[in-house]
Design an enzyme around this catalytic site. Structure first.
Site, PDB file in Angstrom:
ATOM      1  N   GLU A 490       0.850  -1.194   0.000  1.00  0.00           N
ATOM      2  CA  GLU A 490       0.000   0.000   0.000  1.00  0.00           C
ATOM      3  C   GLU A 490       0.885   1.243   0.000  1.00  0.00           C
ATOM      4  OE1 GLU A 490      -2.556  -0.380   3.419  1.00  0.00           O
ATOM      5  OE2 GLU A 490      -3.580  -2.137   2.605  1.00  0.00           O
ATOM      6  N   HIS A 513      -7.745   1.245   1.918  1.00  0.00           N
ATOM      7  CA  HIS A 513      -7.599   0.854   3.336  1.00  0.00           C
ATOM      8  C   HIS A 513      -8.334   1.849   4.252  1.00  0.00           C
ATOM      9  CE1 HIS A 513      -4.791  -1.383   6.338  1.00  0.00           C
ATOM     10  NE2 HIS A 513      -5.962  -1.110   6.890  1.00  0.00           N
TER      11      HIS A 513
HETATM   12  N1  LIG Z   1      -9.756  -2.325   6.687  1.00  0.00           N
HETATM   13  C1  LIG Z   1      -9.555  -1.679   7.799  1.00  0.00           C
HETATM   14  O1  LIG Z   1      -9.399  -0.462   7.823  1.00  0.00           O
HETATM   15  C2  LIG Z   1      -9.513  -2.446   9.079  1.00  0.00           C
HETATM   16  C3  LIG Z   1      -9.990  -1.847  10.222  1.00  0.00           C
HETATM   17  C4  LIG Z   1      -9.977  -2.564  11.408  1.00  0.00           C
HETATM   18  C5  LIG Z   1      -9.437  -3.822  11.437  1.00  0.00           C
HETATM   19  N2  LIG Z   1      -8.929  -4.374  10.318  1.00  0.00           N
HETATM   20  C6  LIG Z   1      -8.372  -5.726  10.342  1.00  0.00           C
HETATM   21  O2  LIG Z   1      -9.423  -6.661  10.538  1.00  0.00           O
HETATM   22  C7  LIG Z   1      -8.906  -7.831  11.107  1.00  0.00           C
HETATM   23  C8  LIG Z   1      -9.837  -8.385  12.164  1.00  0.00           C
HETATM   24  O3  LIG Z   1     -10.022  -7.492  13.204  1.00  0.00           O
HETATM   25  P1  LIG Z   1     -10.738  -7.933  14.542  1.00  0.00           P
HETATM   26  O4  LIG Z   1     -10.783  -6.764  15.403  1.00  0.00           O
HETATM   27  O5  LIG Z   1     -12.012  -8.625  14.248  1.00  0.00           O
HETATM   28  O6  LIG Z   1      -9.685  -8.979  15.087  1.00  0.00           O
HETATM   29  P2  LIG Z   1      -9.914 -10.112  16.160  1.00  0.00           P
HETATM   30  O7  LIG Z   1      -8.576 -10.480  16.657  1.00  0.00           O
HETATM   31  O8  LIG Z   1     -10.956  -9.728  17.133  1.00  0.00           O
HETATM   32  O9  LIG Z   1     -10.486 -11.331  15.291  1.00  0.00           O
HETATM   33  C9  LIG Z   1      -9.717 -12.068  14.399  1.00  0.00           C
HETATM   34  C10 LIG Z   1     -10.302 -13.468  14.382  1.00  0.00           C
HETATM   35  O10 LIG Z   1      -9.722 -14.169  13.318  1.00  0.00           O
HETATM   36  C11 LIG Z   1      -9.493 -15.505  13.750  1.00  0.00           C
HETATM   37  N3  LIG Z   1      -8.526 -16.109  12.854  1.00  0.00           N
HETATM   38  C12 LIG Z   1      -7.216 -15.846  12.747  1.00  0.00           C
HETATM   39  N4  LIG Z   1      -6.659 -16.568  11.777  1.00  0.00           N
HETATM   40  C13 LIG Z   1      -7.663 -17.318  11.254  1.00  0.00           C
HETATM   41  C14 LIG Z   1      -7.715 -18.275  10.211  1.00  0.00           C
HETATM   42  N5  LIG Z   1      -6.629 -18.585   9.513  1.00  0.00           N
HETATM   43  N6  LIG Z   1      -8.887 -18.838   9.941  1.00  0.00           N
HETATM   44  C15 LIG Z   1      -9.996 -18.534  10.653  1.00  0.00           C
HETATM   45  N7  LIG Z   1     -10.006 -17.658  11.640  1.00  0.00           N
HETATM   46  C16 LIG Z   1      -8.849 -17.043  11.941  1.00  0.00           C
HETATM   47  C17 LIG Z   1      -9.025 -15.338  15.161  1.00  0.00           C
HETATM   48  O11 LIG Z   1      -9.116 -16.518  15.898  1.00  0.00           O
HETATM   49  C18 LIG Z   1      -9.971 -14.254  15.651  1.00  0.00           C
HETATM   50  O12 LIG Z   1     -11.157 -14.801  16.189  1.00  0.00           O
HETATM   51  C19 LIG Z   1      -7.523  -7.457  11.593  1.00  0.00           C
HETATM   52  O13 LIG Z   1      -6.572  -7.910  10.684  1.00  0.00           O
HETATM   53  C20 LIG Z   1      -7.495  -5.974  11.524  1.00  0.00           C
HETATM   54  O14 LIG Z   1      -6.241  -5.464  11.351  1.00  0.00           O
HETATM   55  C21 LIG Z   1      -8.973  -3.710   9.128  1.00  0.00           C
HETATM   56  O1  LIG Z   2      -5.957   3.112  10.095  1.00  0.00           O
HETATM   57  C1  LIG Z   2      -5.157   2.294   9.703  1.00  0.00           C
HETATM   58  O2  LIG Z   2      -4.086   2.578   9.158  1.00  0.00           O
HETATM   59  C2  LIG Z   2      -5.415   0.802   9.909  1.00  0.00           C
HETATM   60  C3  LIG Z   2      -6.863   0.436  10.033  1.00  0.00           C
HETATM   61  C4  LIG Z   2      -7.069  -1.030  10.260  1.00  0.00           C
HETATM   62  O3  LIG Z   2      -6.414  -1.787   9.340  1.00  0.00           O
HETATM   63  C5  LIG Z   2      -6.755  -1.477  11.644  1.00  0.00           C
HETATM   64  O4  LIG Z   2      -5.938  -2.373  11.804  1.00  0.00           O
HETATM   65  O5  LIG Z   2      -7.373  -0.959  12.560  1.00  0.00           O
END
Ligand SMILES: NC(=O)c1ccc[n+]([C@@H]2O[C@H](COP(=O)([O-])OP(=O)(O)OC[C@H]3O[C@@H](n4cnc5c(N)ncnc54)[C@H](O)[C@@H]3O)[C@@H](O)[C@H]2O)c1
Ligand SMILES: O=C(O)CC[C@@H](O)C(=O)O
Length: 630
Positions: A490, A513
């Protein structure tokens, strides 16, 4: 501290947060129609004298002429000023009681209101040198005692000459006239006090800038309420973290540098050298190589959920605690996922592009409702579970797969394997964390296993999906669409170009993102993470740290708190306690927690302890970091 030190302290904007005469004008002009204008004139005259632009006498005469004040107004002023004593002065009452005979309040203000205010901190009237008002029979202020040396130009210098103090003299003040005492050779050093007002011209002349009394006491190694002055804590915030974080750290008294971009490894390694707190989002990689350069780092804030960009183990081994915001942006991600599911099932990306290109495609072909469709969630954590609740309420039939046993919410169906989920569902949404084991979790084989005409969402981490395989699956028609928010590579800034193999494909939503990028989420994150870090710095509490043993600690009361971070090895607690035993330390409370790498022992001890204890604890084998808090 040697007894032959004298402290000359200014009153207006130093001892108190405000200028006394301006506050008096506020009171005296209350409800007067010309209040604003007169106040502005008084402020300008004060500032000009402070900067050394007009003579003090001229400024005083002109200000008093503008002021219709009397003794009743003074009574109100005193009450107001007593409440406006500078924060760091109020925080350090011991300094005033301990050195009351060596502290002199030297001010161009007026004894009439200064004495009752400084008496609050135990200083006596005999050490206050200031002007006095003259009054008429009705108690109206008519002017000032013109024979008082402090009403003349260069009054502070003349007064100090008269005082002829023996020993070292240190001046603390915010104005040019305070500096002039040092310039006249009457003081060893001038400390520009900037807690309430920072004047460039004055700061430029100072031997030392002291943003609080804590800094002054720290420099002089004197008794103080805070173990370490907050202004010495440097915070580096990267990646456009919400302004609330900067504000919260600023209010705490830290020094902040805030940048809108991420830094590459070499840049960060250079910048991090004197940083105590680092704040990043998902783009800055905090590697072992960078950490090697971090000589003062105490805490790291991941102002997001993911922490895969941080070498958490290396941080722990350096005694650096890492905090993230595990819940603050979850709702934002879920809402975007729901929106994208609707858009993709209606084939909207293609239809919208056609409209932009001037093509009217009114047709129901390839457009479906979400009601009754099967949604498969991979990763049933905070985001996955929340998505399941909202989706179910919108009529979707929800399935999930997680490697960890998770309680299904509502009527959600748990799948035994990833394959079962992929072959059952019409929509697949990924919500797993970005660890190495999850790289290409969905590759060619998994994408081919998905139902024909299904859609894929990835709003988790870029590496989790093989994008070349996804492109093929879209081209073959096995997948009818995709919504991708995260990418293996990214851009670091909004100025950098973005490229992806998925660009130009029909029914594909590409977003930069932004799953968690809503005003609400960013504000929540900034508040959550900044406050966690401040609590850790102030109390040692590591609750919800992602790499430290979690310890929730009681408020420190009338004790010193010794924080010992060490490699987790057997016997170290016994060694720590044996040091306490040898020195007859009275322990008020002790807390210990360990994880695989490190142990975290917190001991609250009676304030009267032998300093040698600190050195012994620091040199104990296996010690990573040691801090004393009070
Ligand atoms: N796009 C964005 O801007 C954004 C924003 C927030 C979070 N995220 C990402 O979203 C993801 C999830 O966030 P969250 O708060 O729900 O995390 P979390 O830790 O609460 O949940 C992740 C879940 O995935 C499960 N898991 C891990 N590997 C796995 C696999 N191979 N198969 C099945 N299940 C699996 C874990 O056991 C856990 O229950 C993180 O990677 C986070 O960085 C992205
Ligand atoms: O704000 C960001 O850069 C990351 C957001 C998201 O991927 C997270 O992990 O919360």
């Amino acid at each position: 501290m040697a007894e032959n030190k004298n402290f000359i302290i200014d009153f207006d904007s130093t001892f108190t947060k405000v200028e006394g005469l301006e506050a008096l004008a506020e009171i005296a002009l209350h409800n007067k129609p010309n209040k604003k204008k007169i106040l502005e004139k008084i402020e300008t005259l004060t500032e000009k004298a402070m900067q050394g632009d007009i003579s003090f006498r001229e400024s005083l005469e002109k200000r008093l002429a503008l002021l219709p004040a009397n003794k009743d107004h003074l009574k109100l002023l005193i009450v107001r000023l007593q409440k406006q004593i500078s924060t760091s002065f109020n925080r350090n009452p011991t300094f005033f009681t301990q050195y009351k005979n060596s502290i002199y309040i030297v001010s161009s203000g007026f004894k009439d209101f200064i004495i009752p205010v400084v008496e609050r901190l135990g200083l006596s009237a005999k050490n206050v040198y200031a002007n006095t008002f003259t009054y008429d029979k009705e108690g109206n202020i008519t002017g000032f005692d013109e024979d008082n040396i402090l009403s003349t130009n260069n009054g502070k210098v003349k007064l100090l000459q008269q005082l002829d103090l023996q020993g070292d003299v240190y001046v603390v003040g915010d104005g040019y006239t305070d500096y002039e005492m040092k310039a006249a050779g009457l003081a060893n050093k001038f400390y520009a006090f900037t807690e309430n007002v920072a004047r460039e011209k004055v700061m430029h002349k100072a031997d030392h800038i002291t943003p609080s009394l804590d800094e002054f006491l720290y420099v002089h190694q004197m008794n103080r309420t805070l173990s370490y002055p907050k202004n010495r804590i440097k915070v580096l915030l990267l990646e456009n973290i919400h302004a609330d974080a900067k504000k919260i750290f600023e209010e705490e008294g830290y020094q902040i540098e805030s940048l809108s971009t991420a830094l590459d490894e070499a840049e960060l390694a250079e910048k991090i050298k004197d940083v105590s707190i680092l704040g990043i989002r998902s783009k800055s990689l905090l590697t072992e190589k960078v950490l090697k350069q971090a000589k003062r780092l105490i805490g790291v804030g991941a102002f997001c959920i993911g922490t895969n960009q941080i070498d958490l183990e290396a941080c722990a081994k350096k005694g650096v605690s890492v905090f993230n915001a595990p819940f603050s942006n979850t709702r934002s991600v879920v809402e975007l996922a729901i929106g994208e599911i609707i858009f993709l099932l209606r084939n909207l990306p293609t239809k919208m592009q056609a409209m932009q290109d001037g093509n009217w495609q009114k047709s129901a072909q390839n457009s479906y409702e979400i009601r009754g469709k099967k949604l498969g969630i991979i990763g049933y954590g905070n985001i996955g579970a929340q998505l399941s609740v909202l989706a179910e309420n919108m009529g979707l039939d929800v399935y999930y797969y997680d490697i960890v046993d998770k309680l299904p919410l509502g009527n959600v169906t748990k799948c035994k394997s990833l394959k079962q989920l992929l072959t059952t569902c019409d929509i697949i949404s990924l919500h797993v964390e970005g660890k190495t084991e999850n790289k290409n979790l969905l590759g060619e084989e998994e994408l081919n296993a998905m139902k024909k005409g299904s859609i894929l969402l990835n709003l988790s981490r870029g590496e989790v999906v093989d994008l070349n395989a996804l492109k093929k699956a879209l081209e073959s028609g096995n997948l009818a669409g995709a919504g991708i928010d995260v990418f293996p590579e990214e851009p670091k800034t909004n100025q950098e170009k973005f490229t992806s193999v998925l660009q130009g494909m029909p029914n594909v939503i590409l977003t930069p993102h932004i799953g968690g990028s809503t005003i609400e989420a960013q504000e929540n994150i900034a508040n959550f993470v900044a406050n966690k870090i401040i609590k850790y710095v102030n109390t040692g509490s590591s609750t919800s740290s992602v790499n430290f043993p979690n310890l929730q600690l009681p408020q420190l009361q009338d004790a010193h708190r010794l924080l010992h971070i060490h490699y987790n090895r057997p016997g170290i607690l016994a060694e720590i306690n044996s040091i306490f035993g040898q020195h007859n330390i009275n322990i008020d409370g002790q807390y210990l927690k360990t994880n695989q790498q490190i142990g975290y022992v917190i001991t609250d001890v009676n304030k009267a302890y032998d300093e040698a204890v600190v050195n012994k604890l620091k040199s104990l084998e296996g010690t990573i970091k040691f801090r004393v808090l009070y």
